[in-house]
Design a protein around this motif. Structure first.
Motif, PDB file in Angstrom:
ATOM      1  N   LYS A 104      38.841  35.201  44.816  1.00  0.00           N
ATOM      2  CA  LYS A 104      37.769  35.875  44.463  1.00  0.00           C
ATOM      3  C   LYS A 104      38.200  36.964  43.504  1.00  0.00           C
ATOM      4  CE  LYS A 104      37.169  39.400  48.178  1.00  0.00           C
ATOM      5  NZ  LYS A 104      36.346  39.936  49.210  1.00  0.00           N
ATOM      6  N   ASN A 108      43.069  42.742  40.783  1.00  0.00           N
ATOM      7  CA  ASN A 108      42.438  43.864  41.487  1.00  0.00           C
ATOM      8  C   ASN A 108      43.119  44.956  40.864  1.00  0.00           C
ATOM      9  OD1 ASN A 108      40.425  44.925  42.771  1.00  0.00           O
ATOM     10  ND2 ASN A 108      41.239  44.432  44.670  1.00  0.00           N
ATOM     11  N   TYR A 163      46.705  47.210  39.241  1.00  0.00           N
ATOM     12  CA  TYR A 163      48.157  47.664  39.800  1.00  0.00           C
ATOM     13  C   TYR A 163      48.432  47.450  41.038  1.00  0.00           C
ATOM     14  CZ  TYR A 163      49.642  49.839  34.961  1.00  0.00           C
ATOM     15  OH  TYR A 163      49.723  50.161  33.663  1.00  0.00           O
ATOM     16  N   HIS A 181      36.908  39.412  40.721  1.00  0.00           N
ATOM     17  CA  HIS A 181      36.937  40.896  40.261  1.00  0.00           C
ATOM     18  C   HIS A 181      38.058  41.427  39.426  1.00  0.00           C
ATOM     19  CE1 HIS A 181      33.931  41.589  43.244  1.00  0.00           C
ATOM     20  NE2 HIS A 181      34.695  41.046  44.476  1.00  0.00           N
ATOM     21  N   ALA A 195      43.656  48.151  35.929  1.00  0.00           N
ATOM     22  CA  ALA A 195      44.573  47.412  35.094  1.00  0.00           C
ATOM     23  C   ALA A 195      44.173  45.801  34.835  1.00  0.00           C
ATOM     24  CB  ALA A 195      45.941  47.578  35.580  1.00  0.00           C
ATOM     25  N   LYS A 217      28.692  34.722  37.804  1.00  0.00           N
ATOM     26  CA  LYS A 217      27.795  35.686  37.953  1.00  0.00           C
ATOM     27  C   LYS A 217      27.742  36.264  39.257  1.00  0.00           C
ATOM     28  CE  LYS A 217      24.244  33.952  34.406  1.00  0.00           C
ATOM     29  NZ  LYS A 217      22.953  32.902  34.552  1.00  0.00           N
ATOM     30  N   ARG A 230      29.668  36.555  41.776  1.00  0.00           N
ATOM     31  CA  ARG A 230      30.730  37.540  42.393  1.00  0.00           C
ATOM     32  C   ARG A 230      31.932  37.793  41.508  1.00  0.00           C
ATOM     33  NH1 ARG A 230      32.940  38.351  47.857  1.00  0.00           N
ATOM     34  NH2 ARG A 230      31.510  36.998  48.527  1.00  0.00           N
ATOM     35  N   GLY A 231      31.934  39.133  41.508  1.00  0.00           N
ATOM     36  CA  GLY A 231      33.029  39.626  40.583  1.00  0.00           C
ATOM     37  C   GLY A 231      32.494  40.625  39.661  1.00  0.00           C
ATOM     38  N   SER A 246      38.113  51.418  38.645  1.00  0.00           N
ATOM     39  CA  SER A 246      37.771  52.210  39.706  1.00  0.00           C
ATOM     40  C   SER A 246      38.646  53.654  39.907  1.00  0.00           C
ATOM     41  CB  SER A 246      38.823  51.219  40.879  1.00  0.00           C
ATOM     42  OG  SER A 246      40.081  51.151  40.661  1.00  0.00           O
TER      43      SER A 246
END
Ligand SMILES: CCCCCCCCCCCCC/C=C/C(=O)SCCNC(=O)CCNC(=O)[C@H](O)C(C)(C)COP(=O)(O)OP(=O)(O)OC[C@H]1O[C@@H](n2cnc3c(N)ncnc32)[C@H](O)[C@@H]1OP(=O)(O)O
Length: 244
Positions: free
Chosen positions: A59, A63, A65, A105, A109, A124, A126-127, A132
């Motif tokens: 999924k 995410n 660094y 996602h 970085a 579409k 999920r992600g 942040s």
């Protein structure tokens, strides 16, 4: 531990970040990705009419660094940052069109890594594309901002991405002209990436010329990569991560 794998389908090279983890960008994973890119470069068939597709299992595309690995060590933070810079330089000089097929996602970085591909297709349901840093109290490196400025044309979207830490879905990213297409499923996203890749392969472009033209187009990013962040920047990250 395998962190990525490389497949070849005709003239399309597919680099997959493997595993169901968050694909955090620590030196081990960055080195593995760069090694796969070097393997492609050394393949004589890659000199013209080839395409790279970068994708990931699970999924997360990435995410960001690996702050847990870096901890509050300024040296580790510097190492991680300079290695990502080297990877971005590899991508911007890569002798073929590059496509990021995002099925999860892509944060901070990880979003920069995705944005440094020429094309992006995304799933579409999920992600998010998500910078942040505002939410986690980190200053965004200047060269990240240069990437965002080169890759996101709309000033309000850039503001929302950087200063509001907006989480963009694939649909919103298409509407914001950040990505090229959004698909319903993982399979359709992969198929869409391959179809785009095959269209680009047919052009038969010279890889060295492609590389030179992309380096000129994104000269601002390449020039910025060399700018060292200040010691304060590094120490602030170390302080922030120690509080996480
Ligand atoms: C040489 C000199 C060098 C000097 C060095 C200087 C300094 C260098 C360092 C600089 C550091 C600053 C820059 C920092 C860079 C970094 O990378 S730091 C690390 C950043 N990473 C993060 O902060 C992680 C961010 N990720 C998250 O917050 C979460 O993982 C997530 C992305 C929000 C996902 O949440 P999660 O719960 O994990 O996942 P999900 O369950 O999938 O989603 C949550 C809910 O959202 C819904 N959802 C997901 N996708 C969609 C969609 N496309 N559309 C609609 N809804 C979606 C999902 O259903 C969940 O909803 P609920 O079920 O209702 O909860």
């Amino acid at each position: 531990m395998e962190t990525c794998k490389l497949e070849k389908r005709g003239k399309i090279f597919i680099l997959t970040l493997t595993g169901e983890d968050e694909h955090r960008l620590n030196p081990i994973r960055i080195d593995a990705i760069r090694s796969a890119l070097n393997q492609i470069r050394s393949d004589s068939s890659s000199l013209s009419g080839s395409v790279l597709i970068t994708t990931a299992q699970g999924k997360f595309f990435s995410n960001g660094y690996d702050l847990a690995w870096a901890g509050s060590s300024p040296d580790k933070i510097r190492l991680m940052s300079s290695k990502l810079g080297d990877l971005v330089a590899d991508l911007l000089s890569f002798p073929m069109p590059t496509i990021a097929a995002i099925t999860g996602h892509a944060c901070a970085a990880g979003m920069i890594f995705a944005l440094c591909h020429d094309y992006i297709v995304m799933k579409k349901d999920r992600g998010f594309l998500y910078m942040s840093e505002m939410d986690i109290g980190l200053k965004i490196p200047a060269w990240f901002i240069t990437v965002i400025s080169c890759k996101i044309g709309d000033a309000r979207v850039r503001r929302d991405v950087v200063l509001r830490a907006r989480k963009l879905t694939a649909k919103q990213a298409v509407e914001s002209e950040i990505i090229d297409a959004a698909f319903e499923t993982v399979e359709e996203t992969a198929k869409g990436a391959v179809e785009l890749g095959e269209e680009l392969v047919k052009k038969g472009w010279n890889g060295q010329v492609y590389s030179e033209n992309r380096k000129e187009l994104y000269k601002k990013i390449l020039d910025k990569l060399g700018d060292d962040e200040t010691t304060d920047d590094v120490n602030n990250v170390a302080i922030a991560t120690s509080k996480m």
